[in-house]
Design a protein around this motif. Structure first.
Motif, PDB file in Angstrom:
ATOM      1  N   LEU A  87       0.827  -1.210   0.000  1.00 10.85           N
ATOM      2  CA  LEU A  87       0.000   0.000   0.000  1.00 10.85           C
ATOM      3  C   LEU A  87       0.857   1.253   0.000  1.00 10.85           C
ATOM      4  N   GLU A  88       2.020   1.185   0.650  1.00 11.07           N
ATOM      5  CA  GLU A  88       2.928   2.330   0.719  1.00 11.07           C
ATOM      6  C   GLU A  88       3.930   2.343  -0.426  1.00 11.07           C
ATOM      7  N   GLY A  89       3.824   1.355  -1.338  1.00  9.69           N
ATOM      8  CA  GLY A  89       4.753   1.299  -2.462  1.00  9.69           C
ATOM      9  C   GLY A  89       6.122   0.774  -2.106  1.00  9.69           C
ATOM     10  N   THR A 114      -1.291  -5.749  -6.683  1.00  6.93           N
ATOM     11  CA  THR A 114      -1.881  -4.438  -6.401  1.00  6.93           C
ATOM     12  C   THR A 114      -0.801  -3.403  -6.107  1.00  6.93           C
ATOM     13  N   GLY A 115       0.201  -3.800  -5.330  1.00  8.79           N
ATOM     14  CA  GLY A 115       1.279  -2.878  -4.988  1.00  8.79           C
ATOM     15  C   GLY A 115       2.068  -2.436  -6.205  1.00  8.79           C
ATOM     16  N   ALA A 117       1.030  -2.485  -9.265  1.00 12.00           N
ATOM     17  CA  ALA A 117       0.132  -1.679 -10.105  1.00 12.00           C
ATOM     18  C   ALA A 117       0.048  -0.256  -9.579  1.00 12.00           C
ATOM     19  N   ARG A 118       0.070  -0.116  -8.272  1.00 11.09           N
ATOM     20  CA  ARG A 118      -0.023   1.219  -7.655  1.00 11.09           C
ATOM     21  C   ARG A 118       1.149   2.094  -8.056  1.00 11.09           C
ATOM     22  N   VAL A 119       2.338   1.496  -8.186  1.00  7.59           N
ATOM     23  CA  VAL A 119       3.522   2.275  -8.581  1.00  7.59           C
ATOM     24  C   VAL A 119       3.766   2.170 -10.086  1.00  7.59           C
ATOM     25  N   GLU A 120       2.774   1.620 -10.807  1.00  7.93           N
ATOM     26  CA  GLU A 120       2.814   1.494 -12.268  1.00  7.93           C
ATOM     27  C   GLU A 120       4.073   0.781 -12.743  1.00  7.93           C
ATOM     28  N   CYS A 145      -6.234  -4.227 -11.461  1.00 12.02           N
ATOM     29  CA  CYS A 145      -4.834  -3.841 -11.259  1.00 12.02           C
ATOM     30  C   CYS A 145      -4.012  -4.088 -12.519  1.00 12.02           C
ATOM     31  N   ASN A 148      -4.958  -1.665 -15.301  1.00 14.99           N
ATOM     32  CA  ASN A 148      -4.409  -0.325 -15.060  1.00 14.99           C
ATOM     33  C   ASN A 148      -2.946  -0.235 -15.497  1.00 14.99           C
ATOM     34  N   SER A 152      -1.313   2.080 -18.385  1.00 12.47           N
ATOM     35  CA  SER A 152      -0.214   3.004 -18.089  1.00 12.47           C
ATOM     36  C   SER A 152       0.934   2.848 -19.076  1.00 12.47           C
TER      37      SER A 152
END
Length: 491
Positions: A87-89, A114-115, A117-120, A145, A148, A152
Motif C-alpha cells: 500500500l505504501e509502495g 496491487t502494490g 500496479a499502484r507504482v505502475e 490492477c 491499469n 499506463s
C-alpha cells in the motif's frame, strides 16, 4: 462487565479494530501496551488486529515490530504485513516477506500485484503470469490492477489478452472491472472500444448510481483523448440523471473546462462542487484552481488556492507552473519562497518553473539563491533543472556562468574546466557562481585534486568567500573519496 474484570482477547481485538477505523493511534498504542503487560502477545488473532491497526494508521514500523515479535503467525499475519508494505509502495520489503512465506494464497499474490500496479511497475504483469503458473486464478481485485498497468504502459495487446480472460472467467458484467477496461482502451487511444464497452454497461439495466465508476472512466477517457466536449456532455447527462457525482467526476469536467477556456461552465461546476460538499477536497480544489488559471481568472484561482486546507506538492507545483506560464513571475517566486518557509518538499519541476520565472524577470540574484538551493539538495544534476539554470543565467546576461554550470551539472567536467580557462585568458573575472559550476564538474568526475586547487584559487587569487554550496561540493567530493579528515577541515 464488572470494574475488576479484565477484558478478554476478543474485546481487545474489537477495541483495536475500532481505533483503526477512526485512526486513533494514541489509544491504539495504549491498548497494545496493556496487552503486552498482561501477557496476551501469544494470541495470534489479537496480534493480527494490532498489525492491521498500525498498517491502517500508516505506522508500518510499529506494525513490523508486532509482526516480528509474534510467536505464531498465520496467513493473515503475513498477508496484512505484505499488503501494508504494498500500500505504501515499499515493494522490496513486501517481496522479501512474500518469499519468506511457507505457503502463499491468492490474497498474498493479489497484494503484490496491487502494490506493483499502484507504482505502475511492469512487475505487476510478471507476477500475474507467475500467479497463473502457480494455479491461482485472477479475480475481481486482480483484473483491474493488471488492466491499469497495461493502460499506463499503453500495452493494448496485453490488455486485450486480459480482457478475454475477464470474459472467460465470467467477470464481464462487473462494473469495477468494466471501469478498468474503459480506462485501458481510452489510455491506449482506442476510444471507439471504450465507448462500445460504456454503451454496453449503460444499456444493461440496473441502478444508474451503481455504475458511477463506469461513467467516470468514460468521462476521463474523453478528456485523455482531447474530446473535452464529450466529457462535458457526459457529465451534464450524469447530473440530469440525478447521479451522485464524486471527485473523479469533478476532476474530469474541470480539466475539460480549463482546456476549452469555458470559464462560465467552470463557475457552474464550482457551484455544484460546493452544493455536493467537495469544495474542501484537496484534489478537487487543486484542479479547480488550475481550471481558473487556464481560463485566465487568476484572481479567483489564487483566492481558492489560499483557501485549500491541505495543499500538497502537486497543488503548489500547478500554481507555480501556471503563474509562470501566464506571466505572473513575481507571484511564482513568492510561492516558491513560501514553500521553502513551510519546509515543504520541493522537486525539480517546481525548481524549473521558478527558474523560468527568474529568467522572465531577469532576476539574477534570486536565481542564484534558487541555484544554491539546487546544489544543497542535489537537484543541480537533474536534466530539467540544469537546462533551466543555463537558460536563467543566459537570459540574465551571465552566459559564461550558464555554460560552465551546464557542463558541470551534466558531467562534462573537461568542457567546464576548458571553458573556465578560456574565460580567465579572455580577462573575464570569475564569480562565485562560476566556481559552483567548476566545483560541481570536479565533483561529478571525481577530480579531487583539481577541486581542491580551484577551491584554493577561489579564495586566495580571486578573494571570493566560499558559500555553503561551495562547501557542499567539496564535502561531498572528499567524502566520496574517503578523505573524511579533509572534509571536516573544509567544513
Amino acid at each position: 462487565m464488572l470494574e475488576s474484570e479484565e477484558p478478554n482477547v476478543f474485546a481487545y481485538s474489537a477495541a483495536l479494530k475500532a481505533c483503526a477505523s477512526c485512526a486513533d493511534l494514541e489509544t491504539e498504542r495504549w491498548i497494545v501496551a496493556r496487552v503486552s503487560g498482561i501477557g496476551f502477545w501469544s494470541e495470534t488473532v489479537l496480534m493480527n488486529s494490532a498489525i492491521d491497526m498500525y498498517v491502517k494508521c500508516g505506522s508500518l514500523g510499529e506494525a513490523r515490530g508486532v509482526f516480528d515479535g509474534m510467536g505464531m503467525r498465520n496467513l493473515t499475519s503475513w498477508n496484512t504485513m505484505i499488503a501494508g508494505y504494498a500500500l505504501e509502495g515499499r515493494m522490496e520489503e513486501a517481496m522479501k516477506l512474500f518469499y519468506r512465506m511457507r505457503e502463499q494464497d491468492r490474497i498474498s499474490w493479489n497484494a503484490l500485484v496491487t502494490g506493483f500496479a499502484r507504482v505502475e511497475s511492469a512487475s505487476a504483469l510478471e507476477f500475474v503470469c507467475s500467479m497463473r503458473r502457480e494455479g491461482f486464478s485472477l479475480n475481481e481485485f486482480t483484473f483491474p490492477c493488471v488492466l491499469n498497468v497495461c493502460g499506463s504502459f499503453g500495452d493494448v495487446g496485453m490488455g486485450q489478452n486480459v480482457h478475454s480472460q475477464v470474459i472467460m472467467f465470467g467477470f464481464e458484467l462487473s462494473c469495477f472491472i468494466g471501469s478498468a477496461l474503459i480506462d485501458l482502451y481510452a489510455k491506449c487511444g482506442k476510444l471507439d472500444e471504450a465507448e462500445k464497452l460504456f454503451n454496453g454497461f449503460s444499456n444493461n439495466g440496473g441502478i444508474v448510481g451503481d455504475k458511477l465508476a463506469i461513467w467516470n472512466s468514460m468521462a476521463s477517457g474523453y478528456a485523455i483523448n482531447g474530446c473535452d466536449n464529450g466529457t462535458l456532455n457526459l457529465v451534464s447527462k450524469m447530473h440530469r440523471l440525478g447521479m451522485r457525482l464524486d471527485y473523479y467526476t469533478f476532476s474530469s469536467v474541470l480539466k475539460a473546462c480549463g482546456n476549452l477556456w469555458y470559464s462560465r461552465f467552470a463557475l457552474q461546476v464550482h457551484g455544484l462542487i460546493v452544493t455536493c460538499g467537495f469544495h474542501l477536497d484537496s484534489v478537487v480544489a487543486s484542479v479547480l484552481v488550475d481550471c481558473y488559471v487556464k481560463c485566465g481568472n487568476v484572481r479567483d484561482a489564487f483566492r481558492l488556492f489560499q483557501m485549500i486546507p491541505y495543499k500538497d506538492t502537486v497543488s503548489w507545483a500547478a500554481m507555480i507552473s501556471r503563474c509562470t506560464q501566464y506571466g505572473l513571475d513575481s507571484l511564482a517566486c513568492s510561492l516558491f519562497v513560501r514553500m521553502i518557509d513551510l519546509d515543504m518538499n520541493v522537486d525539480q519541476f517546481i525548481i524549473s518553473s521558478t527558474l523560468k520565472a527568474c529568467s522572465n524577470l531577469a532576476g539574477l540574484e534570486f536565481g542564484k539563491q534558487v541555484h544554491a538551493f539546487c546544489t544543497k539538495n542535489g537537484y543541480e544534476s537533474e536534466e530539467v533543472t540544469s537546462t533551466s539554470l543555463i537558460d536563467m543565467y543566459s537570459k540574465c546576461g551571465e552566459i559564461n556562468d550558464g555554460i560552465i554550470v551546464g557542463c558541470g551539472n551534466n558531467g562534462r567536467a573537461k568542457d567546464a574546466i576548458r571553458l573556465f580557462a578560456e574565460m580567465l585568458i579572455s580577462g573575464v573575472e570569475p564569480n562565485k557562481i562560476t566556481f559552483v559550476g567548476v566545483l560541481s564538474a570536479c565533483r561529478h568526475a571525481g577530480m579531487v585534486e583539481e577541486a581542491c586547487a580551484y577551491f584554493k584559487v577561489m579564495r586566495e587569487q580571486h578573494n571570493l568567500v566560499p558559500l555553503s554550496e561551495h562547501f557542499c561540493c567539496m564535502i561531498d567530493l572528499l567524502g566520496r573519496a574517503g578523505k573524511f579528515e579533509e572534509a571536516e577541515v573544509d567544513q
